[in-house]
Every structure is written in structure tokens, then in C-alpha cells.
Design a protein around this motif. Sequence first.
Motif, PDB file in Angstrom:
ATOM      1  N   ARG A 173       1.020  -1.722   0.468  1.00 51.32           N
ATOM      2  CA  ARG A 173       0.156   0.046  -0.377  1.00 51.32           C
ATOM      3  C   ARG A 173       0.904   0.966   0.005  1.00 51.32           C
ATOM      4  NH1 ARG A 173      -5.163  -1.979   1.632  1.00 51.32           N
ATOM      5  NH2 ARG A 173      -5.596  -3.382   0.454  1.00 51.32           N
ATOM      6  N   ASP A 174       2.056   0.772   0.538  1.00 55.16           N
ATOM      7  CA  ASP A 174       2.797   2.036   0.750  1.00 55.16           C
ATOM      8  C   ASP A 174       3.088   2.683  -0.898  1.00 55.16           C
ATOM      9  OD1 ASP A 174       3.013   2.818   3.432  1.00 55.16           O
ATOM     10  OD2 ASP A 174       4.453   1.759   3.673  1.00 55.16           O
ATOM     11  N   ILE A 175       3.241   1.882  -2.157  1.00 50.84           N
ATOM     12  CA  ILE A 175       3.484   2.206  -3.226  1.00 50.84           C
ATOM     13  C   ILE A 175       3.267   2.927  -3.696  1.00 50.84           C
ATOM     14  CG2 ILE A 175       1.789   1.064  -4.822  1.00 50.84           C
ATOM     15  CD1 ILE A 175       5.572   0.861  -5.362  1.00 50.84           C
ATOM     16  N   GLY A 176       2.117   3.606  -3.162  1.00 46.73           N
ATOM     17  CA  GLY A 176       1.392   5.351  -3.755  1.00 46.73           C
ATOM     18  C   GLY A 176       2.101   6.209  -3.205  1.00 46.73           C
ATOM     19  N   GLN A 177       2.366   5.946  -1.972  1.00 48.72           N
ATOM     20  CA  GLN A 177       2.893   7.455  -1.416  1.00 48.72           C
ATOM     21  C   GLN A 177       4.261   7.427  -1.995  1.00 48.72           C
ATOM     22  OE1 GLN A 177       1.321   9.389   1.076  1.00 48.72           O
ATOM     23  NE2 GLN A 177      -0.327   7.752   0.851  1.00 48.72           N
ATOM     24  N   PHE A 178       5.422   6.465  -2.109  1.00 53.25           N
ATOM     25  CA  PHE A 178       6.103   6.459  -2.875  1.00 53.25           C
ATOM     26  C   PHE A 178       6.524   6.936  -4.298  1.00 53.25           C
ATOM     27  CE2 PHE A 178       9.463   4.586  -6.031  1.00 53.25           C
ATOM     28  CZ  PHE A 178      10.402   4.656  -5.059  1.00 53.25           C
ATOM     29  N   LEU A 179       5.381   6.989  -5.247  1.00 57.09           N
ATOM     30  CA  LEU A 179       5.850   7.091  -6.300  1.00 57.09           C
ATOM     31  C   LEU A 179       5.395   8.733  -6.613  1.00 57.09           C
ATOM     32  CD1 LEU A 179       3.465   3.854  -8.586  1.00 57.09           C
ATOM     33  CD2 LEU A 179       5.463   4.623  -8.584  1.00 57.09           C
ATOM     34  N   GLY A 180       4.227   8.907  -5.641  1.00 57.81           N
ATOM     35  CA  GLY A 180       4.449  10.438  -5.770  1.00 57.81           C
ATOM     36  C   GLY A 180       5.371  11.254  -5.017  1.00 57.81           C
ATOM     37  N   VAL A 181       6.282  10.108  -4.621  1.00 58.58           N
ATOM     38  CA  VAL A 181       7.288  11.162  -4.358  1.00 58.58           C
ATOM     39  C   VAL A 181       8.969  11.784  -5.825  1.00 58.58           C
ATOM     40  CG1 VAL A 181       9.466  12.114  -3.395  1.00 58.58           C
ATOM     41  CG2 VAL A 181       7.281  11.476  -1.889  1.00 58.58           C
ATOM     42  N   ALA A 182       8.230   9.886  -6.254  1.00 60.42           N
ATOM     43  CA  ALA A 182       8.661   9.849  -7.254  1.00 60.42           C
ATOM     44  C   ALA A 182       8.841  10.424  -8.410  1.00 60.42           C
ATOM     45  CB  ALA A 182       9.216   7.971  -7.692  1.00 60.42           C
ATOM     46  N   VAL A 183       7.606  10.406  -8.829  1.00 54.15           N
ATOM     47  CA  VAL A 183       7.276  11.752 -10.169  1.00 54.15           C
ATOM     48  C   VAL A 183       7.386  13.234  -9.751  1.00 54.15           C
ATOM     49  CG1 VAL A 183       5.352  12.169 -10.926  1.00 54.15           C
ATOM     50  CG2 VAL A 183       4.643   9.702 -10.349  1.00 54.15           C
ATOM     51  N   GLN A 184       7.200  13.841  -8.664  1.00 54.83           N
ATOM     52  CA  GLN A 184       7.639  14.548  -8.869  1.00 54.83           C
ATOM     53  C   GLN A 184       9.062  15.651  -9.022  1.00 54.83           C
ATOM     54  OE1 GLN A 184       5.928  17.987  -7.931  1.00 54.83           O
ATOM     55  NE2 GLN A 184       4.630  16.724  -7.966  1.00 54.83           N
ATOM     56  N   ALA A 185       9.935  14.235  -8.615  1.00 53.56           N
ATOM     57  CA  ALA A 185      11.332  14.190  -8.482  1.00 53.56           C
ATOM     58  C   ALA A 185      11.984  13.859 -10.276  1.00 53.56           C
ATOM     59  CB  ALA A 185      11.950  12.860  -7.936  1.00 53.56           C
ATOM     60  N   LEU A 186      10.808  13.044 -10.186  1.00 54.02           N
ATOM     61  CA  LEU A 186      10.927  13.358 -12.016  1.00 54.02           C
ATOM     62  C   LEU A 186      10.551  13.733 -13.171  1.00 54.02           C
ATOM     63  CD1 LEU A 186      12.484  10.784 -14.322  1.00 54.02           C
ATOM     64  CD2 LEU A 186       9.448  10.240 -14.349  1.00 54.02           C
ATOM     65  N   MET A 187      10.112  14.924 -12.781  1.00 51.51           N
ATOM     66  CA  MET A 187       9.398  15.851 -13.244  1.00 51.51           C
ATOM     67  C   MET A 187      10.200  17.177 -12.787  1.00 51.51           C
ATOM     68  SD  MET A 187       6.606  19.482 -12.291  1.00 51.51           S
ATOM     69  CE  MET A 187       7.527  19.478 -10.686  1.00 51.51           C
ATOM     70  N   PHE A 188      11.373  17.520 -11.870  1.00 52.49           N
ATOM     71  CA  PHE A 188      12.621  18.271 -12.273  1.00 52.49           C
ATOM     72  C   PHE A 188      13.810  17.433 -13.204  1.00 52.49           C
ATOM     73  CE2 PHE A 188      10.090  19.931  -8.723  1.00 52.49           C
ATOM     74  CZ  PHE A 188       9.831  20.982  -9.069  1.00 52.49           C
ATOM     75  N   LEU A 189      13.828  16.480 -13.069  1.00 54.34           N
ATOM     76  CA  LEU A 189      14.826  15.548 -13.786  1.00 54.34           C
ATOM     77  C   LEU A 189      14.154  15.090 -15.234  1.00 54.34           C
ATOM     78  CD1 LEU A 189      15.733  12.762 -11.517  1.00 54.34           C
ATOM     79  CD2 LEU A 189      17.154  15.119 -12.151  1.00 54.34           C
ATOM     80  N   SER A 190      13.464  16.364 -16.085  1.00 55.36           N
ATOM     81  CA  SER A 190      12.704  15.408 -17.192  1.00 55.36           C
ATOM     82  C   SER A 190      13.098  17.335 -17.836  1.00 55.36           C
ATOM     83  CB  SER A 190      11.731  15.726 -17.764  1.00 55.36           C
ATOM     84  OG  SER A 190      11.437  13.992 -16.777  1.00 55.36           O
ATOM     85  N   PRO A 191      13.038  17.267 -18.386  1.00 51.40           N
ATOM     86  CA  PRO A 191      13.440  19.225 -19.376  1.00 51.40           C
ATOM     87  C   PRO A 191      12.215  19.746 -19.782  1.00 51.40           C
ATOM     88  CG  PRO A 191      14.004  17.521 -21.799  1.00 51.40           C
ATOM     89  CD  PRO A 191      13.507  16.493 -20.053  1.00 51.40           C
ATOM     90  N   ILE A 192      12.001  20.144 -18.661  1.00 50.42           N
ATOM     91  CA  ILE A 192      10.305  20.705 -18.819  1.00 50.42           C
ATOM     92  C   ILE A 192      10.351  22.150 -18.598  1.00 50.42           C
ATOM     93  CG2 ILE A 192       7.936  21.000 -17.682  1.00 50.42           C
ATOM     94  CD1 ILE A 192       7.959  18.021 -16.980  1.00 50.42           C
ATOM     95  N   PHE A 193      10.607  22.599 -17.470  1.00 53.51           N
ATOM     96  CA  PHE A 193      11.347  23.937 -17.346  1.00 53.51           C
ATOM     97  C   PHE A 193      12.799  24.498 -17.468  1.00 53.51           C
ATOM     98  CE2 PHE A 193       8.863  21.887 -13.646  1.00 53.51           C
ATOM     99  CZ  PHE A 193       8.028  22.874 -13.814  1.00 53.51           C
ATOM    100  N   TYR A 194      13.421  23.678 -18.371  1.00 49.94           N
ATOM    101  CA  TYR A 194      14.838  24.131 -18.964  1.00 49.94           C
ATOM    102  C   TYR A 194      14.696  23.505 -20.095  1.00 49.94           C
ATOM    103  CZ  TYR A 194      15.477  20.624 -15.847  1.00 49.94           C
ATOM    104  OH  TYR A 194      15.920  18.982 -15.367  1.00 49.94           O
ATOM    105  N   PRO A 195      15.907  23.853 -20.677  1.00 51.20           N
ATOM    106  CA  PRO A 195      16.174  22.917 -22.599  1.00 51.20           C
ATOM    107  C   PRO A 195      17.426  21.944 -21.860  1.00 51.20           C
ATOM    108  CG  PRO A 195      16.977  25.432 -22.887  1.00 51.20           C
ATOM    109  CD  PRO A 195      15.848  25.318 -21.137  1.00 51.20           C
ATOM    110  N   ILE A 196      17.452  20.900 -22.956  1.00 53.73           N
ATOM    111  CA  ILE A 196      18.230  20.053 -22.160  1.00 53.73           C
ATOM    112  C   ILE A 196      19.796  20.533 -22.418  1.00 53.73           C
ATOM    113  CG2 ILE A 196      19.554  17.707 -22.649  1.00 53.73           C
ATOM    114  CD1 ILE A 196      16.392  16.176 -23.685  1.00 53.73           C
TER     115      ILE A 196
END
Length: 263
Positions: A173-196
Motif C-alpha cells: 500500500r505504501d507504493i502510492g506514497q513512494f510514487l508521488g515523491v518519485a514523480v515529483q523528482a522525475l518532473m525536475f529531472l525532465s527538461p520541462i522547465f529548461y532545455p537539455i
Amino acid sequence: MVQTLWKQKNLINQFVKREVSGRYKGSYLGMVWSFINPLMMLIIYTYFFSVVFRAKWGGGAGESQVEFALILFCGLITFNFFSDIITRSPAIIVSNPNYVKKVVFPLEILPVTIVGAAFVHFLISFGILLVALILLMGVINWTIILVPLVMLPLALMTLGLSWFFASLGVFIRDIGQFLGVAVQALMFLSPIFYPISIIPENLRGIYYINPISHVVEDMRKVIILGQFPSWSWLLLGTSIGLITTWLGYYWFSKTKGGFADVL
């Protein structure tokens, strides 16, 4: 897998409609919020970056502040499609125990309905982006017809992951909490707010192994810049997506027999 989903297409369609309408159930405006939310997001980012930050994307793109905001919005709606599916998948079986215990129901369609509902909201945001391109930039590039092809690898990957996480969410059941944090981290590790291009050379490898980076970059190319996507990535990404889809479905099929015992 394809035969099973095709046989249940009418049921999937009904559940997708329920998912879309149920998101804003009880609110006065209802489905109108599906248009208001991305529209407000576009207005806020346009104001923030064109007036407050006066930011520019660089590298020949986003030289105007308005274009910068549209480039940013394009990346956000692409990533939101992914994040919406991944964060909601772990709870889809747990939140529907009656389908597991009391009736004979094709459980494999539940994660599919999440993907379908996310796709509907993506289309709404995409439509708002097109209107903004016409009003603010005065042009729509013909390469926009390649958007379905660019989104295909991401759609396949998220479908496979949704089956996997929907199953895993029943047992852990904790996987949902983990994914919430992981997705937020992935957003900043993706070129969304800046170019590669601004990433140091020694760190770019991290971004190139991130499939979302390729999809976000290609979406900007075909929608904003009028360029062709990376054909090599489309071939590789679609292949990875097909494998991920099959593995996710296989995992779900093998584990769904134990759902009733856990729930």
C-alpha cells in the motif's frame, strides 16, 4: 491482450466516461473544470514568465516570453499525462474491492480506464494549447499532425506501468506514497522547465535515459518549432513501450488471482 481489450471496448468506454465525469463530481461547474484548470495554468505561466521573469528559452527557441510560456506549457501537459496515470494507478484496484470480491469482472480494464481518462484531459489541454498558438503566435505548424506518433511511446509505457503499479498497490500500500515523491523528482529531472542544452555534458546521460525527456523534446519540436521528431527515438521508444505494455499486462494477469485474498 489485444483481443481481451477489444472485447471489452464498450465497457472501457463507459468506465472512461465515469472516470472523467467523476473527477469533478459534486462541484457546481463539473466538467467545465477540465477546461478551466489547463486554461488557468496557461494564463499563469504566460504572465509569470513573460511579465515577471522575462525569461527566454534560448538556442533559437522561446526568444519571446510568450513563446517561452507555450514551450513550458507544452512540456507540462505532456508530463501531466504521465504523472496522472502513474500516481492514480496504485489505488485503482484497492478503491474498487467490489469488482474483485463480488462479481466476475475483467479487472485488467481498470488501469486502462485511467489511461483513457488521462488522455481525455490531455486532449482538452492540447486543444487549449492550439488556441493559444493561434491567438498568441498566429501560426500552427503542419508537423502537429505527428503528435499521435510522438505520444505513442509514452502512452504504451504508461499503460504497461499502470498495470504493474495497480497490481503492486494491492500488495504494497505504501507504493502510492513512494510514487508521488518519485514523480515529483522525475518532473525536475525532465527538461520541462529548461532545455537539455543547458545541462552539463557529464550529466546529460541521465536525461537521455529518461524516456519522458525524449517525448517532451519531440512534442515541442512538432508543435512549437515545426521540426521533425527524432525518428530513431520513436522507433526505440515504441519498441520499449510495446515490451513494457506486454510485461505489465503479463504481471497483472499473473497476480490478479491473489487480489481477493489481500482485499
